[in-house]
Design an enzyme around this catalytic site. Structure first.
Site, mmCIF file in Angstrom:
data_model
loop_
_atom_site.group_PDB
_atom_site.id
_atom_site.type_symbol
_atom_site.label_atom_id
_atom_site.label_comp_id
_atom_site.label_asym_id
_atom_site.label_seq_id
_atom_site.Cartn_x
_atom_site.Cartn_y
_atom_site.Cartn_z
ATOM 1 N N GLU A 323 0.913 -1.101 0.280
ATOM 2 C CA GLU A 323 0.049 0.088 0.186
ATOM 3 C C GLU A 323 0.905 1.097 -0.004
ATOM 4 O O GLU A 323 0.680 1.971 0.714
ATOM 5 C CB GLU A 323 -1.020 -0.088 1.140
ATOM 6 N N CYS A 419 -10.217 -0.130 7.853
ATOM 7 C CA CYS A 419 -9.732 1.318 8.256
ATOM 8 C C CYS A 419 -10.377 2.446 7.405
ATOM 9 O O CYS A 419 -10.744 3.441 7.769
ATOM 10 C CB CYS A 419 -8.141 1.568 7.926
#
Lengths: 652, 652
Positions: A323, A419
């Site tokens: 990421e 998240c």
């Protein structure tokens, strides 16, 4: 001089989102974290073999609090799904008081207080499953990250509701961390694998004015990258084969933005959300401490991010592997990551930069995220979310090319690593915090969201506008007590070539300072009208960007547009725009909950080749025929049929 | 009627490669498999944490043979590095007799015979480390794959040298497999995870005429995909956590091309080399058994591969994830895989198709591979190899974008999974096997490699040509015994619009059949001249291919060209070709061991943008200025400086 304020948002565009948060997203997420509904995780790299069919986030807290029995479930930062929900709910309560919600939030605060240990520690995985490993594998434990998120939530909840218990929990946490971390004897001379605590402590300091928290935040900022063997040392002591995430012990300090002290860092790299949360804290602490070296570092990292590594939509983080950021000018559109959380982090970072330096460039990025990159993270129904935000999507590619299967072409209701949902909701429920920025005696109108705001010194500002669909801003500034101050208006970068300003009926010739129009206010009533030209613009990327060569994006006002298969024929790459295409812009209240759509007949489409041959001499090329092309705002894609989408279009 | 032949290759281009095999590659690989030199593995997904600093392939055989003590090292198919070296060496011995090499190859055959068990079994990992697991986890064990490669080598070595021991080993292996596999009681009703044994048994049948081997090969072809639970069942019995490759137990039958019977398969999918080896065996067995359903399947899979999933260079396999095909028309250039072994497999597949059906389309693909996709797999020095062959490369991207770090921009001397080096050498040392294809009474000149060939019926053919650099082919066919036969010449697809043929001084009007010019031969001497136009062509892809839209590749004769940073300015994407660019073609004997380079002044280059801004309105676009662009053959890239490379170029 402008200390407190009361804001009422009147913007149709944002009213819709605020109601959506209150009526849809927050109740939905409450159900999720309470496991009131079965969670179906689709195509989630973090959900291995159906291991994430529930959230269990509230349940973990109940077990830690001794209210229930059971085992911990989820990520080591599962607690944060509750904290970010609480933070979102706090913002919602500020504009939409609701008894039931208030009972839920108060009960959550009570639960958190019960789960918190006497010394302030709170991280349910460690409390339930492995108390002996607390603070022993900080590279991966997310303990400080989790407590940081609570601190943010606690501060926000206290600010909105005055609930002191919520603040007390935050202070106890910070005290616990302060006791354990630092360079004194008997302290851990370490840093967290995932930054967040830095920005949280800065927020806590601003509310409590307790210098301890400021100092602690600065410690985490300056200590990062000093001791590059810290993680390895801790991991070794904690023991082999005890990773919380496979491979994260071998990935190297660069990934954690902990390869050198921040004052020596020249670019953003590694996990995008980590480095951007860190930069937010960095900019905040630099401002609070007036540390020039830290401020220079923040500036350098800001510039690298927005001038060399940002997609035109505001999305950042180019690769799914970790990421992460990749490198300057590397901006592939169909394999990018552009995590919703990273866009939220950009807003936080920009706001901190802005508070140090009233400059239009920061609001430009906040605007970019609010109307594009971050907003894309949530569906129009408020209950579906993107983790990854690509600039080009094709359901077939996502399904059949493994290098693209991180790209969902429909938003999901939840994730194993959840998240993003509560991150986008805490941003959207707090847009009122981005309207104005105040520095010394200047108040800057930074985000053009129609609102009525009253300051405690008697100044009130009313902004009427149909932004982002229309470019006209009408301000009425009331200053009954004749306070002397400057009123500033950001002129967006996209409008610099075409805008005009009328003050009290008089057109004014404007000399901008740092992209701001600044007007000293002396009258009791000042009327300002700003008109941004709303022509449709074709935008190109710097030609160091390989993947955008020969292509254009279409922008109108702050909105980046895209072509979607719902409106156009697949494959989308067989369209091209003519030179100087004329677009019509029409607001369609029935489409996608109300958007301005762009239509053009100045497009061409190549006749499709047969399936009989894969390569041809160029003489043998199908003709182009005039064609219609329709574009919709990028943020609204993937709310209809599952199909292709493209931001960057071919151009003749 | 044309049973045996003696061929002498006279082509400068291929003479160079044949000497390179004999003098450089084969001795170098001998050193590698014997661990005579330290192996340095750079950037190899299979070499985790420096675990592959040696080959140990010969050593494994010595240990299995009881000649040395020690542990097995390497992949479970490490033996094949020896077998494919032996096969390459056999072909080299056919044109470059060499006493030292012959001693080495004979000694290797003796070693293999010693390592082989009495029942014919040979797979050193199982013999040394886990004899109880023989044939117990076929999904991943590569036992049949390994023995298949030996059978190929043994047949080739026997054919060239007459060494009967080499053939006997192969027969013993096949008998062992025949005993253990099949649908009779007490047999394993299974298939290998990695096909190879099918094509090997077909070759063994052709040499031995033993029907058992043909039947066994057909069993493996038809059994594949029948029992989709076979692998799972075997794995379960073998035990959990006993994978030879992580994750390969969960990847599903599709990956193994074992999801359904081949007669129901409509496209190639999964691991590229697996499916293409399987297709080679399929086409071979279909021909030998005249099974129409199998032949139709082979045709379907051939068409899908070459018409929908092949890069213009002949490379196949679009994704690094599992080294696999993705889907029709998905041909990304900068993330592709294009394994060298898959290109070698394409040649094998094409040859088998060709032997069933004399048709120009098959030779077109063999030619594409020989001069482009496969040939790219080996450096001009013969000692460095590509595993992955991209159509676009950038050293910075390979280093800093994890989605591209499977793409090496310099060839490596070896790999932890060292399948490609000896695969490309066995192909290049056996190009003489691709000159002619014979069916019934027609002899087809398929590959235009200058040669002199004598057939046992008194026919001899001399082909003089500077192909691939020049398009003129001069044949002299001597037929002293006045055998009646047809002589056919493939007209390459790229030449169909511009060629002419002169027979005995007379220009002939040609009607092609299946892309072939066919001439009945009656005279004692026949002179044929074929002239292919060698104009430079711009080629485009079918517009279902997203990644090539608006781009062109440049082809001259059978050679695909590319731009390299050694000749042009980076970034290469800032060039574009004008419409109808004029190229000059010059043979430069000093460059890249002799290539025709293409130069044009009909290119333009965009002035570079500043670093100050990432996005611009299109009105603000730097100008294009006339520029020189130089192109070199794709196969020769990455033999100079480490830099960018592009096959697909922008075009105005």
């Amino acid at each position: 001089m402008f200390k407190e304020r009361k804001t009422k948002i009147t913007s149709d565009f944002w009213q819709r989102y605020r109601k959506l948060m209150a009526n849809s997203s927050i109740p939905f997420q409450w159900d999720m974290i309470n496991d009131n509904k079965k969670i179906i995780i689709s195509n989630d790299a973090f959900a291995a073999e159906g291991t994430a069919d529930k959230s269990h986030a509230i349940a973990n807290l109940k077990i830690a609090a001794g209210r229930e029995k059971g085992k911990f479930f989820g990520m080591d930062f599962q607690d944060t799904d509750v904290y970010k929900w609480l933070e979102s709910a706090a913002y919602v309560l500020s504009y939409a008081p609701n008894k039931k919600l208030r009972e839920e939030t108060d009960s959550v605060v009570d639960l958190i207080a019960d789960a918190q240990e006497n010394d302030g520690y709170l991280s349910t995985m460690f409390q339930i499953e492995m108390p002996e490993r607390k603070f022993k594998r900080l590279q991966q434990s997310h303990e400080l990250y989790s407590m940081g998120h609570y601190i943010e939530a606690g501060v926000a909840y206290y600010e909105v509701t005055g609930n002191e218990k919520a603040l007390k929990i935050a202070e106890k946490m910070a005290d616990c961390i302060n006791k354990h971390f630092g360079l004194q004897e008997n302290q851990i001379p370490g840093i967290p694998g995932h930054p967040e605590i830095e920005l949280a402590l800065a927020r806590l300091y601003e509310v409590t004015k307790n210098e301890r928290y400021l100092k602690l935040a600065k410690y985490f900022i300056t200590q990062r990258g000093q001791d590059t063997e810290f993680f390895d040392r801790q991991n070794k002591l904690d023991g082999k084969g005890r990773n919380f995430f496979p491979g994260l012990d071998k990935i190297g300090n660069r990934y954690y933005f902990a390869d050198k002290p921040v004052t020596e860092q020249v670019d953003v790299h590694g996990h995008a959300v980590r480095v951007l949360y860190f930069c937010t804290g960095l900019a905040h602490i630099a401002r609070l401490t007036k540390d020039q070296a830290l401020m220079q570092a923040a500036n350098r990292l800001w510039k690298d991010t927005v001038k060399k590594q940002m997609y035109i939509t505001g999305n950042v983080g180019q690769t799914t592997t970790g990421e992460a950021f990749t490198y300057d000018y590397d901006l592939p559109n169909d394999t990018d990551y552009g995590e919703t959380c990273a866009s939220v982090a950009m807003v936080l970072f920009a706001k901190q930069m802005l508070l140090s330096d009233l400059n239009g460039q920061y609001g430009d990025i906040i605007e970019k995220e609010l109307f594009n990159g971050a907003l894309s993270g949530i569906a129009l129904d408020g209950k579906h979310y993107f983790y990854v935000n690509p600039l080009e999507a094709d359901p077939k590619a996502s399904k059949k090319n493994p290098g693209k299967n991180h790209i969902n072409t429909k938003r999901s209701s939840w994730f194993a690593c959840a998240c993003c949902p509560s991150n986008i909701t805490r941003l959207l429920s707090s847009v009122d915090r981005y309207l104005y920025s105040i520095k010394d005696n200047t108040i800057l109108s930074d985000q053009f969201i129609a609102n009525e705001t009253n300051f405690d010194n008697g100044v009130s500002i009313r902004l009427t506008t149909d932004y982002p669909w229309e470019g006209k801003l009408s301000y009425v500034i009331s200053n009954s007590q004749e306070v002397k101050f400057n009123f500033a208006i950001r002129i967006p970068q996209w409008a610099l070539g075409d805008y005009h300003i009328i003050v009290n009926g008089q057109r004014v010739d404007v000399k901008l300072q740092k992209q701001l129009f600044i007007l000293p206010i002396t009258d009791k009533i000042t009327n300002i009208t700003v008109d941004f030209g709303m022509d449709v613009h074709l935008v190109r990327a710097n030609n160091r960007v390989k993947d955008d060569m020969g292509k254009v994006a279409v922008q109108r006002g702050p909105i980046i547009y895209c072509a979607e298969e719902s409106d156009n024929k697949a494959p989308l790459w067989n369209y091209r725009l003519k030179s100087n295409p004329k677009f019509t812009s029409n607001y369609d209240s029935q489409l996608l909950d109300g958007v301005v759509v762009l239509d053009t007949d100045d497009a061409e489409r190549m006749a499709e080749d047969s399936e009989q041959q894969l390569y041809y001499f160029v003489d043998d090329t199908p003709g182009w025929s005039q064609s219609h092309l329709r574009l919709i705002p990028y943020y609204a894609w993937a709310n209809r049929d599952n199909g292709q989408m493209e931001v960057w279009l071919n151009k003749r």
